[in-house]
Design a protein around this motif. Sequence first.
Motif, PDB file in Angstrom:
ATOM      1  N   ILE B 163     -41.437 -74.502  48.577  1.00  0.00           N
ATOM      2  CA  ILE B 163     -40.164 -74.856  49.205  1.00  0.00           C
ATOM      3  C   ILE B 163     -40.063 -74.035  50.477  1.00  0.00           C
ATOM      4  N   GLU B 165     -37.940 -74.751  53.285  1.00  0.00           N
ATOM      5  CA  GLU B 165     -36.819 -75.019  54.180  1.00  0.00           C
ATOM      6  C   GLU B 165     -35.510 -74.924  53.427  1.00  0.00           C
ATOM      7  N   PHE B 166     -34.534 -74.307  54.056  1.00  0.00           N
ATOM      8  CA  PHE B 166     -33.223 -74.226  53.432  1.00  0.00           C
ATOM      9  C   PHE B 166     -32.618 -75.610  53.281  1.00  0.00           C
ATOM     10  N   THR B 167     -31.991 -75.849  52.129  1.00  0.00           N
ATOM     11  CA  THR B 167     -31.191 -77.055  51.971  1.00  0.00           C
ATOM     12  C   THR B 167     -30.090 -76.756  50.976  1.00  0.00           C
ATOM     13  N   CYS B 170     -30.735 -77.337  47.136  1.00  0.00           N
ATOM     14  CA  CYS B 170     -32.058 -76.859  46.761  1.00  0.00           C
ATOM     15  C   CYS B 170     -32.264 -76.895  45.245  1.00  0.00           C
ATOM     16  N   GLN B 171     -31.258 -76.487  44.507  1.00  0.00           N
ATOM     17  CA  GLN B 171     -31.407 -76.439  43.053  1.00  0.00           C
ATOM     18  C   GLN B 171     -31.700 -77.824  42.470  1.00  0.00           C
ATOM     19  N   ASN B 187     -41.018 -70.099  46.663  1.00  0.00           N
ATOM     20  CA  ASN B 187     -39.817 -70.371  47.452  1.00  0.00           C
ATOM     21  C   ASN B 187     -39.744 -69.484  48.687  1.00  0.00           C
ATOM     22  N   ALA B 189     -37.579 -70.271  51.123  1.00  0.00           N
ATOM     23  CA  ALA B 189     -36.229 -70.477  51.643  1.00  0.00           C
ATOM     24  C   ALA B 189     -35.287 -69.440  51.058  1.00  0.00           C
ATOM     25  N   ASN B 191     -32.555 -69.810  49.566  1.00  0.00           N
ATOM     26  CA  ASN B 191     -31.784 -70.252  48.390  1.00  0.00           C
ATOM     27  C   ASN B 191     -32.147 -69.456  47.133  1.00  0.00           C
ATOM     28  N   ILE B 193     -32.574 -69.899  43.311  1.00  0.00           N
ATOM     29  CA  ILE B 193     -32.756 -71.034  42.407  1.00  0.00           C
ATOM     30  C   ILE B 193     -33.196 -70.567  41.028  1.00  0.00           C
TER      31      ILE B 193
END
Lengths: 229, 229
Positions: B163, B165-167, B170-171, B187, B189, B191, B193
Amino acid sequence: MGSDVSDFNLFSRNENGISERTINRLRQYSCILDTLEGAGNCNVSSSEIAKIAGVKSGLVRKDLCRFGGFGRPSVGYNISYLRKQIHNILGLNEEKLVALVGEKILQYEPSLTKRLAANNYRINMIFTFDSTNFEPDINHIPIDSASDISKLIKNAGIKFAIISEFTADCQSVVDRLVSGGVKAILNLAPNVITVPDGVAIRHIDIPGELIALSFKCSNKFDIIDNDAV
Amino acid sequence: MGSDVSDFNLFSRNENGISERTINRLRQYSCILDTLEGAGNCNVSSSEIAKIAGVKSGLVRKDLCRFGGFGRPSVGYNISYLRKQIHNILGLNEEKLVALVGEKILQYEPSLTKRLAANNYRINMIFTFDSTNFEPDINHIPIDSASDISKLIKNAGIKFAIISEFTADCQSVVDRLVSGGVKAILNLAPNVITVPDGVAIRHIDIPGELIALSFKCSNKFDIIDNDAV
DNA sequence: TAGATTGTTAATCGATTAACAATC
DNA sequence: TAGATTGTTAATCGATTAACAATC
């Protein structure tokens, strides 16, 4: 070629006798306290922290106790006080100046500046390898060519550097960072670099992380490994 | 909120009884052998490897011995044979399929694909969050929107995901990766998770790495820490 | 006071090192 | 054979856990 030593030597104690494992757990506790404080809680016990962190409560108490008696028997720890103390231990209260080598990461991950700032790391100098880049700055952080590194670093008193871009003469950039007084380098580029004693370095290697990860979920050594639990 | 556990739990043994420390050293030995082989050497002793790696020779022998007797008394280890064996142990000989979530990292670091390929990790699916991106592929790797993740992953038999890229959701992306059969997630990013048991995760956090690094070169706890060596 | 939870010591567990017999 | 180096066992070291007296 002593280079890789520091990359892999994740487990050493530093001069203070505090192991990296302890530091990592303190970061984790700090993170947990942020959440608890955000949720409006006031006190927390070592067992509550331990449960969230996935460790034993005694270890939480031991980790914290090492730096001072932050809790009160039968009450626990005051969240905001403990949070401040851990921030203090981790040095998050002092501003730390960072040189960024390679500006492209800021396009790829614009939130980096803010995430660093949240921990009081401030990028205050950017070095570029792109001779076609004539922008004078990004968000008011000046961009310089990599030639004058040493002097600029020294004048600014910068102690941290993030190398975020591959370049053929990466080692010479590192040498100039070090001679400018940089004490800690985070290398995100694939270059293998060496630093003298007294300078800390960590290399983030995506394929390497995947290899390590694949072991966490594999069981292919069930047969070969006689010591297996 | 059990999330951060795996991020910080770097030191566990896996089901095979092989600690991550051992794996990291094997990676390092592999790297050293690459160099030695490139330099045209034929045999190498545990002490030579140990010296370069910055560990004791007995540890090198112990690490290797755990997987079989690769050396010969008074001769040492055949470099190319040992290299192959370690590659085998690390699983570098099998192709591993990887889903990349977020395509921008390939612009920022175009060499990533090649670096992964050198370790037999092949990106064979890319998911984008950019609804303005109508490119059908990057270097022949198809780009899909994140909606059909689970089915596509499952059909392709993908076990790894990065992963990058931030979104905001994400979860939910992670949940769909996991329900599609992904077993290891890296990961990059910011986030936070969570994943169920049986799925390995590692979170690369740049500010966190800087905090850990700053301890490697600090000595501010000389006074406070009475246990210090 | 009774119950809860800390700080800290002793016991355990795991990983590294030292040492050495086996062997090339 | 003599010297070198492996594979492996026993000793050491460090980190975690268990347990408990002190204290709120």
